[in-house]
Write a protein that holds these residues in place. Sequence first.
Motif, PDB file in Angstrom:
ATOM      1  N   LYS A 174     -11.120  73.477   2.905  1.00  0.00           N
ATOM      2  CA  LYS A 174     -11.937  74.178   3.900  1.00  0.00           C
ATOM      3  C   LYS A 174     -12.471  75.499   3.355  1.00  0.00           C
ATOM      4  O   LYS A 174     -11.745  76.267   2.733  1.00  0.00           O
ATOM      5  CB  LYS A 174     -11.098  74.434   5.156  1.00  0.00           C
ATOM      6  N   GLU A 175     -13.746  75.747   3.629  1.00  0.00           N
ATOM      7  CA  GLU A 175     -14.371  77.012   3.250  1.00  0.00           C
ATOM      8  C   GLU A 175     -14.471  77.893   4.496  1.00  0.00           C
ATOM      9  O   GLU A 175     -15.056  77.510   5.494  1.00  0.00           O
ATOM     10  CB  GLU A 175     -15.770  76.771   2.671  1.00  0.00           C
ATOM     11  N   VAL A 176     -13.882  79.086   4.416  1.00  0.00           N
ATOM     12  CA  VAL A 176     -13.888  80.015   5.546  1.00  0.00           C
ATOM     13  C   VAL A 176     -14.888  81.133   5.256  1.00  0.00           C
ATOM     14  O   VAL A 176     -14.693  81.931   4.338  1.00  0.00           O
ATOM     15  CB  VAL A 176     -12.489  80.610   5.789  1.00  0.00           C
ATOM     16  N   LEU A 177     -15.950  81.164   6.037  1.00  0.00           N
ATOM     17  CA  LEU A 177     -16.989  82.172   5.839  1.00  0.00           C
ATOM     18  C   LEU A 177     -16.507  83.528   6.339  1.00  0.00           C
ATOM     19  O   LEU A 177     -16.063  83.668   7.478  1.00  0.00           O
ATOM     20  CB  LEU A 177     -18.269  81.765   6.572  1.00  0.00           C
ATOM     21  N   LEU A 178     -16.638  84.538   5.495  1.00  0.00           N
ATOM     22  CA  LEU A 178     -16.220  85.891   5.861  1.00  0.00           C
ATOM     23  C   LEU A 178     -17.395  86.761   6.290  1.00  0.00           C
ATOM     24  O   LEU A 178     -17.222  87.739   7.013  1.00  0.00           O
ATOM     25  CB  LEU A 178     -15.499  86.553   4.679  1.00  0.00           C
ATOM     26  N   GLY A 179     -18.581  86.429   5.818  1.00  0.00           N
ATOM     27  CA  GLY A 179     -19.752  87.205   6.199  1.00  0.00           C
ATOM     28  C   GLY A 179     -20.862  87.073   5.174  1.00  0.00           C
ATOM     29  O   GLY A 179     -20.688  86.483   4.110  1.00  0.00           O
ATOM     30  N   GLU A 180     -22.014  87.621   5.515  1.00  0.00           N
ATOM     31  CA  GLU A 180     -23.158  87.604   4.618  1.00  0.00           C
ATOM     32  C   GLU A 180     -23.421  89.008   4.086  1.00  0.00           C
ATOM     33  O   GLU A 180     -23.139  90.006   4.760  1.00  0.00           O
ATOM     34  CB  GLU A 180     -24.401  87.073   5.340  1.00  0.00           C
ATOM     35  N   ILE A 181     -23.952  89.063   2.890  1.00  0.00           N
ATOM     36  CA  ILE A 181     -24.288  90.345   2.258  1.00  0.00           C
ATOM     37  C   ILE A 181     -25.799  90.402   2.101  1.00  0.00           C
ATOM     38  O   ILE A 181     -26.404  89.502   1.500  1.00  0.00           O
ATOM     39  CB  ILE A 181     -23.601  90.510   0.895  1.00  0.00           C
ATOM     40  N   LYS A 182     -26.407  91.457   2.630  1.00  0.00           N
ATOM     41  CA  LYS A 182     -27.861  91.569   2.680  1.00  0.00           C
ATOM     42  C   LYS A 182     -28.355  92.683   1.755  1.00  0.00           C
ATOM     43  O   LYS A 182     -27.568  93.499   1.265  1.00  0.00           O
ATOM     44  CB  LYS A 182     -28.296  91.855   4.123  1.00  0.00           C
ATOM     45  N   PRO A 183     -29.679  92.739   1.531  1.00  0.00           N
ATOM     46  CA  PRO A 183     -30.236  93.813   0.708  1.00  0.00           C
ATOM     47  C   PRO A 183     -29.859  95.198   1.242  1.00  0.00           C
ATOM     48  O   PRO A 183     -29.841  95.429   2.450  1.00  0.00           O
ATOM     49  CB  PRO A 183     -31.756  93.585   0.808  1.00  0.00           C
ATOM     50  N   GLY A 184     -29.527  96.099   0.329  1.00  0.00           N
ATOM     51  CA  GLY A 184     -29.116  97.444   0.711  1.00  0.00           C
ATOM     52  C   GLY A 184     -27.617  97.591   0.880  1.00  0.00           C
ATOM     53  O   GLY A 184     -27.122  98.702   1.094  1.00  0.00           O
ATOM     54  N   GLU A 185     -26.882  96.466   0.776  1.00  0.00           N
ATOM     55  CA  GLU A 185     -25.428  96.510   0.922  1.00  0.00           C
ATOM     56  C   GLU A 185     -24.747  96.387  -0.440  1.00  0.00           C
ATOM     57  O   GLU A 185     -25.275  95.787  -1.369  1.00  0.00           O
ATOM     58  CB  GLU A 185     -24.938  95.377   1.824  1.00  0.00           C
ATOM     59  N   PHE A 186     -23.569  96.967  -0.528  1.00  0.00           N
ATOM     60  CA  PHE A 186     -22.736  96.814  -1.716  1.00  0.00           C
ATOM     61  C   PHE A 186     -21.893  95.556  -1.573  1.00  0.00           C
ATOM     62  O   PHE A 186     -21.588  95.109  -0.460  1.00  0.00           O
ATOM     63  CB  PHE A 186     -21.811  98.017  -1.882  1.00  0.00           C
ATOM     64  N   VAL A 187     -21.489  95.007  -2.688  1.00  0.00           N
ATOM     65  CA  VAL A 187     -20.557  93.887  -2.697  1.00  0.00           C
ATOM     66  C   VAL A 187     -19.597  94.094  -3.865  1.00  0.00           C
ATOM     67  O   VAL A 187     -19.989  94.556  -4.935  1.00  0.00           O
ATOM     68  CB  VAL A 187     -21.286  92.522  -2.807  1.00  0.00           C
ATOM     69  N   GLY A 188     -18.326  93.813  -3.612  1.00  0.00           N
ATOM     70  CA  GLY A 188     -17.306  94.036  -4.629  1.00  0.00           C
ATOM     71  C   GLY A 188     -16.699  95.418  -4.567  1.00  0.00           C
ATOM     72  O   GLY A 188     -15.917  95.810  -5.432  1.00  0.00           O
TER      73      GLY A 188
END
Length: 250
Positions: A174-188
Amino acid sequence: MAELESKRVFLIASSKSDEAASMAKIVENHVPGATIFTASDGMETLFKSENVPPHVVILDSDIQKVAALDIAEKLIRKKEKIAVIIVSPLPDTEHFVDEVVTGQVHFLTRPTDQKTFLEHLTRAMNWIAHGDISGDRLLFLTANELLMRAGEKANSVFLVKRGLLKAYKQEGEKEVLLGEIKPGEFVGEMAYINGETRSANVMSLTECELIEIPNDCLDKVLFSKPAWSKALVKTLSTRLKHSNEEKAAK
């Protein structure tokens, strides 16, 4: 750059003579070997930069005859290495994003603050002397390409310029979605903050363009670009809000 050791050329372009004189005095007092030229409009700025290429151009955003952003664009595309400090009442989050990260372009919102002015001036000169000292680079992803995997060591933080990504965890099949990352946001950014390994997988949903910033350079970037600090705070606030909503829903 050997030339920078013996000769440091500055061009201050402003129609405000008092402000130009004040900045020239700061440069003269704090930069040994400084040669300072001035220009009162955009045409004169471009003319002087052609005849005696400066190392650093300090450019008033209200300069006349040629728009400041157009001047900056021409200067940073020249074969000579030129750093540009744009004096503007508001930080610009849309122009020269890559050059701001590397230290070639700066937006100075408080020209009367000598400490801030010197910080930008120093970093601009470091860029001239050493090139891209930040170590950042552009990263392009195709759709459905894995950017990071849970459990990996975290060496970089990413800022999304274009595209959409998803963060998820794998629980068995099962893949559990945590959220989406959009332009202007940091990731990691969480691994950078807590010093732990990656806590989730991140994959591109569309074609993406990101700026990869090594962890040991992030402090410099945030210090030199307040708008990016705000972007990080906004990202963390969004993550916290999402986490609280999930807890409330359980």
